[in-house]
Design a protein around this motif. Structure first.
Motif, PDB file in Angstrom:
ATOM      1  N   ALA A 267       0.825  -1.209   0.000  1.00  0.00           N
ATOM      2  CA  ALA A 267       0.000   0.000   0.000  1.00  0.00           C
ATOM      3  C   ALA A 267       0.858   1.257   0.000  1.00  0.00           C
ATOM      4  O   ALA A 267       0.525   2.251  -0.653  1.00  0.00           O
ATOM      5  CB  ALA A 267      -0.925  -0.003   1.219  1.00  0.00           C
ATOM      6  N   GLY A 268       1.965   1.217   0.727  1.00  0.00           N
ATOM      7  CA  GLY A 268       2.797   2.396   0.827  1.00  0.00           C
ATOM      8  C   GLY A 268       3.666   2.654  -0.385  1.00  0.00           C
ATOM      9  O   GLY A 268       3.897   3.803  -0.750  1.00  0.00           O
ATOM     10  N   LEU A 269       4.148   1.582  -1.044  1.00  0.00           N
ATOM     11  CA  LEU A 269       5.215   1.772  -2.018  1.00  0.00           C
ATOM     12  C   LEU A 269       4.878   1.378  -3.450  1.00  0.00           C
ATOM     13  O   LEU A 269       5.243   2.099  -4.389  1.00  0.00           O
ATOM     14  CB  LEU A 269       6.462   1.005  -1.566  1.00  0.00           C
ATOM     15  CG  LEU A 269       7.058   1.415  -0.214  1.00  0.00           C
ATOM     16  CD1 LEU A 269       8.304   0.607   0.078  1.00  0.00           C
ATOM     17  CD2 LEU A 269       7.360   2.906  -0.173  1.00  0.00           C
ATOM     18  N   LEU A 270       4.212   0.254  -3.663  1.00  0.00           N
ATOM     19  CA  LEU A 270       4.139  -0.278  -5.026  1.00  0.00           C
ATOM     20  C   LEU A 270       3.378   0.623  -5.980  1.00  0.00           C
ATOM     21  O   LEU A 270       3.836   0.892  -7.098  1.00  0.00           O
ATOM     22  CB  LEU A 270       3.523  -1.679  -5.008  1.00  0.00           C
ATOM     23  CG  LEU A 270       4.352  -2.771  -4.328  1.00  0.00           C
ATOM     24  CD1 LEU A 270       3.832  -4.148  -4.708  1.00  0.00           C
ATOM     25  CD2 LEU A 270       5.827  -2.669  -4.673  1.00  0.00           C
ATOM     26  N   THR A 271       2.214   1.109  -5.556  1.00  0.00           N
ATOM     27  CA  THR A 271       1.454   1.965  -6.461  1.00  0.00           C
ATOM     28  C   THR A 271       2.176   3.291  -6.714  1.00  0.00           C
ATOM     29  O   THR A 271       1.984   3.918  -7.763  1.00  0.00           O
ATOM     30  CB  THR A 271       0.056   2.237  -5.890  1.00  0.00           C
ATOM     31  OG1 THR A 271       0.178   2.702  -4.537  1.00  0.00           O
ATOM     32  CG2 THR A 271      -0.791   0.976  -5.895  1.00  0.00           C
ATOM     33  N   LYS A 272       3.015   3.730  -5.774  1.00  0.00           N
ATOM     34  CA  LYS A 272       3.728   5.007  -5.949  1.00  0.00           C
ATOM     35  C   LYS A 272       4.805   4.900  -7.021  1.00  0.00           C
ATOM     36  O   LYS A 272       5.179   5.920  -7.628  1.00  0.00           O
ATOM     37  CB  LYS A 272       4.358   5.455  -4.629  1.00  0.00           C
ATOM     38  CG  LYS A 272       3.429   5.427  -3.435  1.00  0.00           C
ATOM     39  CD  LYS A 272       2.095   6.066  -3.693  1.00  0.00           C
ATOM     40  CE  LYS A 272       1.190   6.013  -2.479  1.00  0.00           C
ATOM     41  NZ  LYS A 272       0.812   4.659  -2.038  1.00  0.00           N
ATOM     42  N   VAL A 273       5.299   3.688  -7.277  1.00  0.00           N
ATOM     43  CA  VAL A 273       6.256   3.528  -8.377  1.00  0.00           C
ATOM     44  C   VAL A 273       5.553   3.789  -9.707  1.00  0.00           C
ATOM     45  O   VAL A 273       6.125   4.396 -10.621  1.00  0.00           O
ATOM     46  CB  VAL A 273       6.902   2.129  -8.344  1.00  0.00           C
ATOM     47  CG1 VAL A 273       7.959   2.000  -9.432  1.00  0.00           C
ATOM     48  CG2 VAL A 273       7.537   1.851  -6.988  1.00  0.00           C
ATOM     49  N   GLY A 274       4.301   3.353  -9.817  1.00  0.00           N
ATOM     50  CA  GLY A 274       3.526   3.666 -11.013  1.00  0.00           C
ATOM     51  C   GLY A 274       3.302   5.156 -11.176  1.00  0.00           C
ATOM     52  O   GLY A 274       3.400   5.702 -12.289  1.00  0.00           O
TER      53      GLY A 274
END
Length: 538
Positions: A267-274
Motif C-alpha cells: 500500500a505504501g510503495l508499489l502503487t507510488k512507483v507507477g
C-alpha cells in the motif's frame, strides 16, 4: 556523447575518463546494497533468528544512504553515473534528481519500519521462506525504478519488484492468499506487457532508451511520429500499475490477503512507483502529449478518488477499506498530473510521499488493532480505545491525516491541489478533491466509532486458529490469535506517526522539496545537462 563519436581509437571520446567522485558512489549504492544483503539473507534462510538481526540494521544503513543521496542532490543538483564508463546513450545511466532522491529516501524509511514491524508479524516459517530476502529485493526493484535514467531498465526494475512482490504475496500459502495472488499477477502481467510493447515501440521511433536522449529528440519527432499512441500506451500501463480507474480492480481483490506487514509495504510503495513513472515519462519526456491528455487524466483522477472512497465506505472488513483508500489516494496524485502546473505537480509529489508513510502506518495500526480486538470486521470489533489508548490515539492521528485534516501531513498537499485546480478553472476537479476528503472523513470516522469507541461486543466462539496458518484460518478469516503487542510493532507505528505529525506541523521543508522536484520535471535542463553536458547547453 550522442552523435559525436568519430573514432574508437580515441577512447576519451567514447568513455568517461575522469575518476568518479566519492559522493557519486551514493547513486548506485542503495540498489547494490539491497541485492547484496538480500543474497546474504537468502543464504542464511535457515537461520531464522538471524534474519531480522541482519535485515533491520541493513535497512537502517539503506535509509542513511538514500538520505545522503538526497542531501547530495540537494546541494549539487542532478547527478548521473553511467555503467561501464560508456558515455550515454550507449551506457546505461542512473540519473538522480530531487524527485527520485526524495522518493527513494521516503521509501527506505518505510521499508525500515516494515522490517521492524515484521519481526513480530512474520513467524519462523515466513522467515524461512524468504520474507526478509524478498523485502530487500523488492526494495532493490523500487529504488532501481526511482534512480534509473533508462526506460528499458525502468521496465527491468519493475520486473524485479513484481517478482519479489509475488513471493511476499503468497508467503504462507493460504487459500485467500493464492486467490489474491492470481488476480494480482494476472492484471500486473497485462500492465507489464503493455509497458514492454510501448518500450519496444519507443525504441523503434527514437533509436534510444536513455530518458535524457528521448527528451531531447521528442521535439524533433513531434508531428512526424505517432507519439500520442506511444504516450497513451504508457498511460494505460502505468495507470494499471498505480491502480487508477478503470483498471484498479486488482488491488482490492488482493491487498487484504497477505500478512499485514506485506499489505502495508504494498500500500505504501508499489502503487507510488507507477505514479513516479507517470510523472517522469508524461511530464518530463512528453509534456505536449500529457497536455492533450490532461482532461482524460483528470476524469480518471476524479473517478479514482471518489469511487475509491465510496468503496471504502461500503466495507465491513477494515483491511479491504484500507485498500480502497489506497486507490482513492492515487486519484488525488493523478489530479496533480492532470493539472501539470508547478503547484499541481508539487502537490502530487507531496501527497505521494505522505501516502507512502501514512498508508503503511494505517495497515500497521489495523494489524495491531486486530491483535487487540481479535477481528478485522467492524461487526465484531470494538472497545479498542479501552484496551489500548495509545494505539487508538495514533490510529486517530492517521485517520485524520489520510482524510486531509490539519494539522497532519495529508492537509497541505490537498490544499495545494485544490488551489492549483481553482487557478486554472478546474472547479469540478477541486470539488472532487474536497468531496473525497469529506467522504474519507466519514469513512474513517465510521471505523473509529465502531472499532475503537464502541464498547466491545460480547465474546462469541470463533474457529480455532492453528499455529501454522498465520493470522487467520482459511474458514474463519476474521479470527485472530490474540498476542501481546510487541515493542517493535509499536516502535514502527510510532515512528511513522511522528513523521506525519512533523510534516503537518512543519510542512515547509517537504513543500520546498516537492516544489523544487516539480520544477525539475517541468524544466529538465539540469537533468539533461547532467547526462549530456555539451548537447544540453547548445
Amino acid at each position: 556523447m550522442a552523435g559525436t563519436i568519430a573514432s574508437l581509437d580515441d577512447l576519451s571520446v567514447a568513455y568517461v575518463m575522469d575518476p568518479v567522485a566519492a559522493a557519486d558512489w551514493l547513486i548506485p549504492a542503495p540498489v547494490v546494497w539491497c541485492i547484496l544483503i538480500g543474497a546474504l539473507l537468502l543464504m542464511l534462510r535457515k537461520r531464522t533468528a538471524l534474519q531480522p538481526l541482519i535485515a533491520i540494521p541493513a535497512l537502517a544503513v539503506l535509509a542513511l544512504m538514500t538520505l545522503g543521496l538526497l542531501w547530495h542532490v540537494g546541494v549539487n543538483g542532478t547527478v548521473t553515473m553511467t555503467m561501464g564508463r560508456w558515455l550515454p546513450p550507449f551506457g546505461i545511466s542512473f540519473t538522480v534528481d530531487l524527485l527520485s532522491a526524495f522518493f527513494a529516501a521516503t521509501s527506505s524509511l518505510v521499508a525500515l519500519a516494515a522490517a521492524i514491524y515484521g519481526r513480530n508479524d512474520v513467524d519462523d516459517s515466513g522467515r524461512r521462506y524468504g520474507f526478509y530476502p524478498f523485502l530487500l529485493l523488492i526494495m532493490a526493484g523500487i529504488l532501481g525504478a526511482f534512480l534509473t535514467g533508462d526506460i528499458f531498465n525502468l521496465y527491468v526494475w519493475f520486473e524485479v519488484l513484481l517478482i519479489s512482490s509475488f513471493g511476499l504475496l503468497v508467503l504462507g500459502s493460504r487459500r485467500a492468499q493464492l486467490d489474491g495472488a492470481v488476480k494480482y499477477a494476472f492484471l500486473n502481467l497485462i500492465a507489464t506487457t503493455l509497458f514492454l510493447v510501448a518500450t519496444g515501440y519507443l525504441y523503434g521511433l527514437f533509436g534510444t532508451l536513455n530518458m535524457a536522449d528521448i527528451a531531447i529528440k521528442a521535439s524533433e519527432l513531434r508531428g512526424a511520429a505517432p507519439l500520442m499512441t506511444l504516450v497513451t500506451l504508457y498511460l494505460l500501463a502505468f495507470a494499471m500499475k498505480a491502480a487508477a480507474f478503470p483498471v484498479n480492480f486488482w488491488l482490492p481483490a488482493s491487498y487484504h490477503t497477505p500478512r499485514i506487514v506485506v499489505s502495508a509495504m504494498f500500500a505504501g510503495l508499489l502503487t507510488k512507483v507507477g505514479i513516479y513513472a507517470l510523472l517522469r515519462i508524461l511530464v518530463m519526456l512528453f509534456p505536449v502529449e500529457r497536455q492533450e491528455l490532461s482532461f482524460l487524466i483528470a476524469l480518471a483522477a476524479s473517478f479514482t478518488m471518489i469511487l475509491g472512497v465510496m468503496g471504502a465506505l461500503a466495507q465491513n472488513d477494515i483491511r479491504r477499506a484500507m485498500g480502497f483508500l489506497v486507490i482513492s489516494g492515487i486519484g488525488v496524485m493523478m489530479a496533480g498530473l492532470a493539472l501539470g502546473s508547478p503547484a499541481g505537480l508539487s502537490g502530487a509529489i507531496f501527497y505521494a510521499a505522505h501516502s507512502m508513510v501514512v498508508m503503511t502506518a494505517l495497515y500497521f495500526a489495523v494489524g495491531i488493532g486486530a491483535q487487540l480486538g481479535g477481528s478485522f470486521r467492524l461487526t465484531t470489533a470494538g472497545g479498542l480505545y479501552a484496551r489500548n489508548a495509545a494505539v487508538a490515539g495514533m490510529t486517530l492521528v492517521l485517520f485524520l491525516s489520510v482524510a486531509g485534516l490539519p494539522p497532519f501531513s495529508g492537509f497541505w498537499p490537498k490544499i495545494m491541489l485544490v488551489k492549483a485546480s481553482l487557478d486554472v478553472g478546474a472547479w469540478w476537479l477541486a470539488g472532487s478533491i474536497l468531496v473525497t476528503g469529506l467522504l474519507t472523513t466519514i469513512t474513517v470516522g465510521r471505523i473509529w466509532v465502531l472499532a475503537y469507541w464502541r464498547p466491545a461486543p460480547e465474546a462469541k466462539p470463533v474457529a480455532v486458529v492453528s499455529a501454522n496458518v498465520g493470522e487467520f484460518g482459511a474458514e474463519a478469516p476474521d479470527a485472530m490469535d490474540l498476542r501481546p503487542l510487541s515493542l517493535g510493532a509499536m516502535t514502527a507505528l510510532a515512528g511513522l506517526v511522528a513523521i506525519t505529525v512533523a510534516a503537518g506541523v512543519w510542512p515547509e521543508p517537504v513543500m520546498a522539496l516537492a516544489q523544487e522536484a516539480a520544477r525539475g520535471l517541468l524544466d529538465p535542463s539540469a537533468y539533461l545537462q547532467s547526462v549530456f553536458p555539451v548537447e544540453a547547453t547548445q
